[in-house]
Design a protein around this motif. Structure first.
Motif, PDB file in Angstrom:
ATOM      1  N   ALA A 149      27.152  24.131 -68.896  1.00  0.00           N
ATOM      2  CA  ALA A 149      27.290  24.250 -67.443  1.00  0.00           C
ATOM      3  C   ALA A 149      28.468  25.174 -67.147  1.00  0.00           C
ATOM      4  O   ALA A 149      29.510  25.088 -67.806  1.00  0.00           O
ATOM      5  N   ARG A 150      28.272  26.040 -66.160  1.00  0.00           N
ATOM      6  CA  ARG A 150      29.331  26.963 -65.766  1.00  0.00           C
ATOM      7  C   ARG A 150      30.013  26.455 -64.492  1.00  0.00           C
ATOM      8  O   ARG A 150      29.379  25.860 -63.635  1.00  0.00           O
ATOM      9  N   PHE A 151      31.307  26.724 -64.394  1.00  0.00           N
ATOM     10  CA  PHE A 151      32.105  26.339 -63.229  1.00  0.00           C
ATOM     11  C   PHE A 151      32.644  27.596 -62.560  1.00  0.00           C
ATOM     12  O   PHE A 151      33.076  28.532 -63.232  1.00  0.00           O
ATOM     13  N   SER A 152      32.686  27.587 -61.243  1.00  0.00           N
ATOM     14  CA  SER A 152      33.540  28.552 -60.563  1.00  0.00           C
ATOM     15  C   SER A 152      34.959  28.017 -60.652  1.00  0.00           C
ATOM     16  O   SER A 152      35.175  26.859 -61.012  1.00  0.00           O
ATOM     17  N   TRP A 153      35.955  28.838 -60.358  1.00  0.00           N
ATOM     18  CA  TRP A 153      37.281  28.272 -60.219  1.00  0.00           C
ATOM     19  C   TRP A 153      37.323  27.492 -58.907  1.00  0.00           C
ATOM     20  O   TRP A 153      36.399  27.552 -58.093  1.00  0.00           O
ATOM     21  N   GLU A 154      38.386  26.727 -58.690  1.00  0.00           N
ATOM     22  CA  GLU A 154      38.448  25.882 -57.500  1.00  0.00           C
ATOM     23  C   GLU A 154      38.559  26.747 -56.251  1.00  0.00           C
ATOM     24  O   GLU A 154      39.427  27.617 -56.150  1.00  0.00           O
ATOM     25  N   LEU A 155      37.655  26.507 -55.280  1.00  0.00           N
ATOM     26  CA  LEU A 155      37.572  27.329 -54.073  1.00  0.00           C
ATOM     27  C   LEU A 155      37.611  26.460 -52.830  1.00  0.00           C
ATOM     28  O   LEU A 155      37.179  25.301 -52.858  1.00  0.00           O
ATOM     29  N   LYS A 156      38.099  27.025 -51.750  1.00  0.00           N
ATOM     30  CA  LYS A 156      38.128  26.294 -50.479  1.00  0.00           C
ATOM     31  C   LYS A 156      36.972  26.731 -49.591  1.00  0.00           C
ATOM     32  O   LYS A 156      36.675  27.925 -49.483  1.00  0.00           O
ATOM     33  N   GLN A 157      36.335  25.748 -48.978  1.00  0.00           N
ATOM     34  CA  GLN A 157      35.207  25.998 -48.074  1.00  0.00           C
ATOM     35  C   GLN A 157      35.540  25.355 -46.728  1.00  0.00           C
ATOM     36  O   GLN A 157      36.020  24.211 -46.683  1.00  0.00           O
ATOM     37  N   LEU A 158      35.280  26.090 -45.644  1.00  0.00           N
ATOM     38  CA  LEU A 158      35.529  25.566 -44.310  1.00  0.00           C
ATOM     39  C   LEU A 158      34.289  24.821 -43.828  1.00  0.00           C
ATOM     40  O   LEU A 158      33.214  25.410 -43.667  1.00  0.00           O
ATOM     41  N   PHE A 159      34.418  23.509 -43.636  1.00  0.00           N
ATOM     42  CA  PHE A 159      33.321  22.670 -43.155  1.00  0.00           C
ATOM     43  C   PHE A 159      33.542  22.363 -41.672  1.00  0.00           C
ATOM     44  O   PHE A 159      34.656  22.017 -41.257  1.00  0.00           O
ATOM     45  N   ILE A 160      32.477  22.479 -40.889  1.00  0.00           N
ATOM     46  CA  ILE A 160      32.536  22.218 -39.455  1.00  0.00           C
ATOM     47  C   ILE A 160      31.748  20.947 -39.161  1.00  0.00           C
ATOM     48  O   ILE A 160      30.581  20.817 -39.538  1.00  0.00           O
ATOM     49  N   LEU A 161      32.381  20.010 -38.483  1.00  0.00           N
ATOM     50  CA  LEU A 161      31.726  18.761 -38.099  1.00  0.00           C
ATOM     51  C   LEU A 161      32.069  18.501 -36.636  1.00  0.00           C
ATOM     52  O   LEU A 161      33.153  18.034 -36.312  1.00  0.00           O
ATOM     53  N   GLY A 162      31.139  18.837 -35.756  1.00  0.00           N
ATOM     54  CA  GLY A 162      31.390  18.729 -34.326  1.00  0.00           C
ATOM     55  C   GLY A 162      32.476  19.702 -33.915  1.00  0.00           C
ATOM     56  O   GLY A 162      32.394  20.905 -34.183  1.00  0.00           O
ATOM     57  N   ASP A 163      33.534  19.192 -33.294  1.00  0.00           N
ATOM     58  CA  ASP A 163      34.642  20.050 -32.875  1.00  0.00           C
ATOM     59  C   ASP A 163      35.787  20.030 -33.901  1.00  0.00           C
ATOM     60  O   ASP A 163      36.873  20.530 -33.635  1.00  0.00           O
ATOM     61  N   ARG A 164      35.522  19.430 -35.067  1.00  0.00           N
ATOM     62  CA  ARG A 164      36.544  19.365 -36.110  1.00  0.00           C
ATOM     63  C   ARG A 164      36.203  20.320 -37.251  1.00  0.00           C
ATOM     64  O   ARG A 164      35.029  20.594 -37.519  1.00  0.00           O
ATOM     65  N   SER A 165      37.249  20.833 -37.919  1.00  0.00           N
ATOM     66  CA  SER A 165      37.047  21.702 -39.086  1.00  0.00           C
ATOM     67  C   SER A 165      37.938  21.224 -40.222  1.00  0.00           C
ATOM     68  O   SER A 165      39.046  20.738 -40.006  1.00  0.00           O
ATOM     69  N   PHE A 166      37.436  21.375 -41.440  1.00  0.00           N
ATOM     70  CA  PHE A 166      38.150  20.898 -42.630  1.00  0.00           C
ATOM     71  C   PHE A 166      38.054  21.971 -43.716  1.00  0.00           C
ATOM     72  O   PHE A 166      36.958  22.414 -44.061  1.00  0.00           O
ATOM     73  N   ASN A 167      39.207  22.365 -44.241  1.00  0.00           N
ATOM     74  CA  ASN A 167      39.244  23.338 -45.333  1.00  0.00           C
ATOM     75  C   ASN A 167      39.422  22.559 -46.642  1.00  0.00           C
ATOM     76  O   ASN A 167      40.523  22.122 -46.961  1.00  0.00           O
ATOM     77  N   ILE A 168      38.330  22.351 -47.378  1.00  0.00           N
ATOM     78  CA  ILE A 168      38.340  21.444 -48.532  1.00  0.00           C
ATOM     79  C   ILE A 168      37.955  22.199 -49.799  1.00  0.00           C
ATOM     80  O   ILE A 168      37.004  22.993 -49.791  1.00  0.00           O
ATOM     81  N   SER A 169      38.683  21.924 -50.881  1.00  0.00           N
ATOM     82  CA  SER A 169      38.440  22.629 -52.140  1.00  0.00           C
ATOM     83  C   SER A 169      37.349  21.953 -52.955  1.00  0.00           C
ATOM     84  O   SER A 169      37.188  20.729 -52.928  1.00  0.00           O
ATOM     85  N   GLY A 170      36.595  22.754 -53.685  1.00  0.00           N
ATOM     86  CA  GLY A 170      35.529  22.252 -54.548  1.00  0.00           C
ATOM     87  C   GLY A 170      35.092  23.336 -55.514  1.00  0.00           C
ATOM     88  O   GLY A 170      35.788  24.340 -55.682  1.00  0.00           O
ATOM     89  N   ARG A 171      33.946  23.132 -56.142  1.00  0.00           N
ATOM     90  CA  ARG A 171      33.471  24.104 -57.144  1.00  0.00           C
ATOM     91  C   ARG A 171      31.971  24.295 -57.055  1.00  0.00           C
ATOM     92  O   ARG A 171      31.237  23.377 -56.679  1.00  0.00           O
ATOM     93  N   TYR A 172      31.558  25.491 -57.445  1.00  0.00           N
ATOM     94  CA  TYR A 172      30.135  25.780 -57.634  1.00  0.00           C
ATOM     95  C   TYR A 172      29.851  25.601 -59.123  1.00  0.00           C
ATOM     96  O   TYR A 172      30.567  26.150 -59.976  1.00  0.00           O
ATOM     97  N   ILE A 173      28.812  24.826 -59.435  1.00  0.00           N
ATOM     98  CA  ILE A 173      28.541  24.498 -60.836  1.00  0.00           C
ATOM     99  C   ILE A 173      27.049  24.513 -61.132  1.00  0.00           C
ATOM    100  O   ILE A 173      26.219  24.447 -60.223  1.00  0.00           O
ATOM    101  N   ASP A 174      26.724  24.584 -62.417  1.00  0.00           N
ATOM    102  CA  ASP A 174      25.327  24.441 -62.848  1.00  0.00           C
ATOM    103  C   ASP A 174      24.931  22.967 -62.773  1.00  0.00           C
ATOM    104  O   ASP A 174      25.765  22.072 -63.017  1.00  0.00           O
ATOM    105  N   PRO A 175      23.650  22.664 -62.456  1.00  0.00           N
ATOM    106  CA  PRO A 175      23.206  21.273 -62.255  1.00  0.00           C
ATOM    107  C   PRO A 175      23.440  20.348 -63.449  1.00  0.00           C
ATOM    108  O   PRO A 175      23.605  19.141 -63.272  1.00  0.00           O
ATOM    109  N   ALA A 176      23.480  20.901 -64.663  1.00  0.00           N
ATOM    110  CA  ALA A 176      23.628  20.059 -65.860  1.00  0.00           C
ATOM    111  C   ALA A 176      24.917  19.259 -65.852  1.00  0.00           C
ATOM    112  O   ALA A 176      25.058  18.268 -66.585  1.00  0.00           O
ATOM    113  N   ILE A 177      25.863  19.667 -65.005  1.00  0.00           N
ATOM    114  CA  ILE A 177      27.159  18.985 -64.993  1.00  0.00           C
ATOM    115  C   ILE A 177      27.033  17.517 -64.612  1.00  0.00           C
ATOM    116  O   ILE A 177      27.815  16.667 -65.050  1.00  0.00           O
ATOM    117  N   LEU A 178      26.036  17.186 -63.786  1.00  0.00           N
ATOM    118  CA  LEU A 178      25.882  15.803 -63.324  1.00  0.00           C
ATOM    119  C   LEU A 178      25.612  14.846 -64.477  1.00  0.00           C
ATOM    120  O   LEU A 178      26.142  13.740 -64.529  1.00  0.00           O
TER     121      LEU A 178
END
Length: 790
Positions: free
Chosen positions: A93-122
């Motif tokens: 499984a391949r990993f991206s490095w840790e990245l921040k994604q801006l999530f919008i939920l109603g009038d709130r926004s959250f800049n949260i870090s995560g990774r893009y990965i191959d499905p086998a990681i689960l």
């Protein structure tokens, strides 16, 4: 029989409250120190133990023998190629490095870090899911989130099946909607992965330009082997694998077990040779030494009371007790005292663990009902009891009943006296070595912190920026400068102290095609040198209108020296994979990056602000930082209202680099203080023993006119002589150990003579204070009381 022996023990303890307290208290301090170190070591050794398949999980490491550092990123196609061609590989499984994604939920926004990965990681990490029976990340729209992220966004609701809107604010984030397919339990602190969300690697893979050879696009990898696979055989097949896939590559490949990730961070020629494992060994040795010091106290304090128990031994022997029975009795008493010390140590740990956690920056928990912890406490109580009790037991049981019952003074053999003095010398030698270590470690950290980095970190912050900001950078820069609080602003794609991108494809006139030199490059905006206070050795900075410098570069001194005659203003440098051919317009003084202890590596600064994702802001000296940060927030929010203002101070990030060395210094300081304190208890015991043995002598000397001062000097001299001898033993050993430790750092301090003098004087001063109290107490005693039986 047992009841009688326990009764004798507690009667003796009550009769000699001071000695009993010092015995138990000294041992308790030593045991508590050992337990704290055990908790820390256990925490470090149990890293990644939450992953059930950890024995079969590996990352792929790349190295060039004798030249470059070992890295864990590998070419994007490599994992699948290995799985296809080498037997024994079950999953990759391949990993991206840790990245921040801006999530919008109603009038709130959250800049949260995560990774893009191959499905086998689960299946490889075997994550525990709270919501979602069979979570999937097959589609780029699928996302799996952590328990803490779920609580942040949805409180206690089940979010599976809900849609999360995202906004693309950087080249590594996507614009659109995510479908939540699962929520996994938060990963523990002592774990190598701490992502808050995971999504399909397909998105990250597609970021690579179509014209770029994906063998030049590096990524992190996790690999799972089949059970009982011969890893050495796989590594033999992998060694020159890259040379077969990439023409001219000198990179060597090998698998590195998850069990070793936390312990080994330093490699030489592709082989692990250091890291946290060194600190584990170091602190385990310190724990053992402090226990030894505490046990030595017990021996000295026990033998100091020998004359008080001489008649007891005589009566027991006359009554028929054999020496073996007496030995069992005294060792039994020692074990009881030791386990009482364990109980006191547990109380100490319960009260002191918050302070220890603050010191080491961990969240350690002392679970006294944990089987491992119970076994450790029992073992340490047993070992301390036997270790500290065996010498007094043999010594006390050796008294001859005829002699002691006649009231004849017990003669101390030269061997017994030598033993006691040798034990005190050992204590102070260890303590002095710890004091010297504390000073040298502090000096080394300060030496590197005061190093000329080639830039300045004070009054400077860095923050992630939206993808569209570089296009409007000049307008935002001007607005910040007009506030009167900001000195300068620039953009970059790398943290000022870390340049993650490098290539061995750079060429120039006169360079040999066989010379594969790894050169680090960093995209910046005009004004970066001024913002970081970097100095030009020759040439100029990039023009503010960056279009004019799209084919220009600035290099550092190290690269200029490597280029020889071509390392000058006006010369050209090229990079094959990106078709770059740029003119050198400036040469900076060397600046330190990646390894703060190493010499500066060759580096290229590229004028490509459109590819940057970090902003560096330097505030004016003396500016009100609270007001400056608020102003910066307002300026950025005006242009990007939904984007959170998250920043970090560059100088704080710089100091964080030295966490390991600072921790070693702090723990050495704490344990050296405790070692000295315990040693003083031992010295107090030996002083008390000597004073007890020489009571009548002192009385006679006082009757004959000896002053209190002369008597105090008489009693103190032999003990201070022991401390001086301890210095003679400790100095060369400490110099050798610290000299060896400093060899691990290319940029290091020197060991100066005055450090040893200071450590010796500290030990001597503490010893004088300890001995003088007992010596003066005996010297001022009324001689009539000590001579009345004569």
């Amino acid at each position: 029989m047992l009841h009688n022996q326990l009764l004798v023990l507690f009667r003796n303890a009550l009769r000699n409250k001071r000695y009993s307290f010092l015995n138990i208290f000294g041992l308790a301090i030593g045991i508590a120190c050992a337990c704290f170190i055990f908790l820390w070591v256990e925490h470090e050794l149990s890293f990644n133990h939450n992953f059930k398949k950890r024995n079969s999980l590996f990352t792929i490491k790349l190295t060039t023998v004798g030249e470059n550092p070992t890295i864990e990123d590998c070419p994007m196609p490599l994992p699948e190629e290995i799985k296809r061609t080498i037997p024994g590989i079950k999953n990759t499984a391949r990993f991206s490095w840790e990245l921040k994604q801006l999530f919008i939920l109603g009038d709130r926004s959250f800049n949260i870090s995560g990774r893009y990965i191959d499905p086998a990681i689960l299946s490889m990490l075997d994550l525990t899911f709270i919501y979602g029976t069979h979570p999937s990340i097959q589609s780029p729209e699928d996302i799996v989130i952590s328990e803490s992220m779920s609580r942040t966004l949805f409180a206690n609701d089940n979010p599976v099946g809900k849609i999360l809107t995202t906004k693309s604010e950087s080249i590594f984030s996507r614009d659109g909607n995510y479908l939540i397919t699962g929520v996994y339990k938060d990963l523990p602190v002592n774990c190598s992965y701490h992502f808050n969300w995971i999504s399909s690697y397909t998105f990250f893979e597609n970021l690579a330009p179509p014209e770029l050879n994906k063998w030049n696009f590096f990524t992190e990898t996790l690999l799972e082997t089949e059970p009982l696979t011969d890893i050495a055989h796989i590594n033999k097949q992998l060694k020159h694998y890259m040379a077969k896939k990439v023409e001219g590559s000198t990179l060597q490949t090998f698998l590195f077990s998850m069990n070793d990730w936390n312990l080994y961070s330093r490699f030489t020629d592709g082989k692990p040779d250091g890291g946290k494992i060194q600190y584990i060994y170091l602190f385990s040795i310190i724990a053992f030494l402090i226990l030894v010091i505490a046990c030595i106290n017990f021996m000295n304090l026990s033998t100091a009371q020998s004359e008080k128990r001489a008649k007891e031994v005589g009566v027991r022997k006359v009554s028929g007790a054999g020496r073996l029975a007496l030995i069992r009795q005294f060792i039994g008493e020692s074990l009881v005292m030791s386990f009482l010390a364990v109980v006191l140590a547990i109380i100490m740990i319960a009260f002191a663990i918050p302070a220890f956690n603050s010191l080491v920056g961990k969240e350690l928990h002392a679970d006294f009902f944990n089987t491992t912890h119970l076994v450790f406490l029992f073992a340490i109580g047993l070992i301390c009891g036997l270790l500290s009790g065996i010498y007094p037991a043999f010594y006390l049981s050796s008294f001859r009943p005829v002699m002691v019952l006649k009231g004849i003074k017990i003669n101390n053999s030269s061997a017994a006296v030598f033993m006691r003095k040798g034990l005190v010398m050992s204590q102070f030698s260890i303590s002095i070595m710890l004091i010297i270590s504390t000073i040298i470690i502090y000096q080394q950290v300060q030496h590197v912190k005061s190093r000329n980095l080639g830039y300045e970190t004070n009054n400077t912050i860095q923050l992630s920026i939206p993808n569209s900001l570089p296009a409007h950078f000049l307008a935002i820069r001007n607005e910040l400068l007009q506030s009167g609080l900001v000195e300068n602003v620039a953009l970059t794609w790398s943290d000022p102290m870390y340049i993650f991108t490098s290539s061995n494809e750079y060429t120039w006139a006169g360079k040999s095609s066989n010379n594969k030199i790894e050169i680090y490059d960093m995209g910046v905006s005009p004004g970066y040198l001024a913002t970081m206070h970097m100095k030009l050795k020759s040439g100029r900075d990039f023009y503010l209108q960056q279009v004019a410098d799209s084919n220009s570069v600035i290099i550092n001194e190290s690269l200029a020296k490597l280029m020889g005659a071509s390392g000058k203003i006006g010369a050209y440098i090229s990079r094959k994979s990106t078709a770059l051919r740029a003119q050198i317009v400036g040469i900076t003084e060397d600046f330190v990056f990646n390894d703060m202890y190493a010499p500066c590596g060759p580096a290229v600064l590229l004028c490509i602000p459109r590819m940057t994702n970090l902003m560096i802001i330097r505030y004016k000296p003396g500016a009100d930082l609270k007001a400056a940060l608020a102003t910066t927030d307002q300026v950025l929010k005006a242009s990007y209202p939904g984007y959170p203002f998250e920043y970090k101070f560059v100088d704080e990030a710089f100091h964080k680099i030295f966490e390991s060395e600072t921790l070693v210094g702090k723990l050495s300081a704490v344990f050296s203080v405790l070692a000295i304190a315990i040693s003083c208890l031992g010295l107090f015991g030996l002083t008390a023993y000597t004073a007890e043995r020489r009571t009548k002598e002192i009385g006679i000397r006082k009757v004959l006119g000896a002053s209190v001062g002369s008597l105090a000097r008489l009693l103190s001299f032999e003990f201070l002589k022991l401390v001086c001898l301890s210095c003679i033993v400790a100095f060369p050993v400490a110099w050798w150990a610290l000299h060896s430790w400093l060899q691990d750092y290319q940029y290091r301090t020197t060991i100066q003579w005055w450090v040893f003098v200071v450590a010796g004087l500290i030990a001597l001063l503490i010893a004088i204070l300890t001995v003088s109290y007992q010596a003066v107490k005996v010297a001022i005693k009324n001689p009539v009381k000590s001579l009345r039986s004569e």
